[in-house]
Scaffold this motif. Sequence first.
Motif, PDB file in Angstrom:
ATOM      1  N   THR A 129       0.403  -1.600   0.560  1.00  0.00           N
ATOM      2  CA  THR A 129      -0.135   0.058  -0.108  1.00  0.00           C
ATOM      3  C   THR A 129       0.807   1.094  -0.104  1.00  0.00           C
ATOM      4  O   THR A 129       0.912   2.416  -1.280  1.00  0.00           O
ATOM      5  CB  THR A 129      -0.860   0.194   1.133  1.00  0.00           C
ATOM      6  OG1 THR A 129      -2.038  -1.068   0.929  1.00  0.00           O
ATOM      7  CG2 THR A 129      -1.755   1.581   1.411  1.00  0.00           C
ATOM      8  N   LEU A 132       2.323   1.816  -3.254  1.00  0.00           N
ATOM      9  CA  LEU A 132       0.906   2.341  -4.474  1.00  0.00           C
ATOM     10  C   LEU A 132       0.792   3.418  -4.278  1.00  0.00           C
ATOM     11  O   LEU A 132       0.252   4.260  -4.997  1.00  0.00           O
ATOM     12  CB  LEU A 132       0.015   1.551  -4.033  1.00  0.00           C
ATOM     13  CG  LEU A 132       0.137  -0.107  -4.969  1.00  0.00           C
ATOM     14  CD1 LEU A 132      -1.723  -0.410  -4.743  1.00  0.00           C
ATOM     15  CD2 LEU A 132       0.871  -0.235  -5.573  1.00  0.00           C
ATOM     16  N   ALA A 137      -1.124   4.451  -8.198  1.00  0.00           N
ATOM     17  CA  ALA A 137      -1.693   3.108  -9.028  1.00  0.00           C
ATOM     18  C   ALA A 137      -0.560   2.225 -10.127  1.00  0.00           C
ATOM     19  O   ALA A 137      -0.809   3.282 -11.276  1.00  0.00           O
ATOM     20  CB  ALA A 137      -3.041   2.814  -8.389  1.00  0.00           C
ATOM     21  N   TYR A 269      -3.889   7.851  -7.160  1.00  0.00           N
ATOM     22  CA  TYR A 269      -3.859   6.060  -6.792  1.00  0.00           C
ATOM     23  C   TYR A 269      -5.037   6.349  -5.778  1.00  0.00           C
ATOM     24  O   TYR A 269      -5.817   4.544  -5.730  1.00  0.00           O
ATOM     25  CB  TYR A 269      -3.156   5.734  -5.376  1.00  0.00           C
ATOM     26  CG  TYR A 269      -3.362   6.912  -4.476  1.00  0.00           C
ATOM     27  CD1 TYR A 269      -4.241   6.924  -3.215  1.00  0.00           C
ATOM     28  CD2 TYR A 269      -1.941   7.361  -4.450  1.00  0.00           C
ATOM     29  CE1 TYR A 269      -4.073   7.922  -2.184  1.00  0.00           C
ATOM     30  CE2 TYR A 269      -1.923   8.027  -3.199  1.00  0.00           C
ATOM     31  CZ  TYR A 269      -3.103   8.784  -2.578  1.00  0.00           C
ATOM     32  OH  TYR A 269      -2.702   9.462  -1.309  1.00  0.00           O
TER      33      TYR A 269
END
Length: 362
Positions: A129, A132, A137, A269
């Motif tokens: 996470t 990202l 993303a 993201y």
Amino acid sequence: MENTKLVKLVLADGTEIEGKSFGAYTASAGEVVFSTAMTGYPENLTDPSFRGQILVLTYPMVGNYGVPMEQIEQDISSALESSQVHISGLVVSYYSEEYNHWNASQSLSEWLAAHDIPGIYDVDTRFLTKKLREEGAMLGKIVTPDHDIPLHDPNEDNLVAQVSVDGVKHYGSGKHKIVLVDCGVKNNIIRCLLERDVELTRVPWDYDFNQLDYDGLFLSNGPGDPTTCEKTIGHLRTALAGDKPIFGICLGIQLMGLACGGSTYKLKYGHRSHNQPVRQLGTNKCYVTSQNHGFAVDMKNLPAEWEGLFENLNDGTCEGIRHKTKPFFAVQFHPEAAGGPVDTEYLFDDFLASVETYKSTK
């Protein structure tokens, strides 16, 4: 554990993360995104807005309450947001094989396998996470030692065409005639409308709804890049030239923004969680909202007759727009929730109130 076969998550930047398999033992590619929701994975996985995405769940334990029993009410599922799992893959830290819930009918792994969706667990989802968030993303794939596939960008596809209803469907027999443009609608949106005494006509994403007799128009959520929905935008542009009330949610706000002459852009993201704070502009009213999107309306390019309605308190992005004189408005978040908080469900009442006002003047 049900399945201890090894699989691997491979990211476009070359990062490889090994884990264990659950769900379908197969390969799949998509856009890797994360959600910080603590609960609601059956609703999230059946949300058409997740089409084409490999979903990383930040909550550490997943699967402990199984998957609810499928029940159909008013021709839609009473527990899920659509009739299928839409994600391309699922990434979790700890997968709980044992589950316990009064309405559970099967395990998460069994459910994913039935829909041919791979899962991977024993993954450091905190590391993933953070990556990202910092890099944005990115494309990725879940592969097995015997099955590899190329990366694929789902945003290049017309994902809305994949998830929209095939033909016109009718629900309810209320006093307000509402047309719902299905770009990947969640079932709870349909439930929220039917609870408010409407006769609902659900049409495909590319259907010319302007030929129908209706009192109000609803634009649904959906996946992917809104600019792929050229036909929807064209029909909506015609509707905006009139004065019938229009309400949009999620992808619906992006379509409204494009149809009125504005623009959209891809977020780094995205927003995917049940805890996104928004503020109603011009007030000190703040709400906690459920969200699932990767694109947003660019407020700088809105025409003069439009204005902002809500803003995201985390990053200042657009969370709502409205016309200054006509009964048109839309929000980026999900007032119907499922899962998540229902702080803003009153917006359905506001929409129907505008329909009532419109009808009283005709």
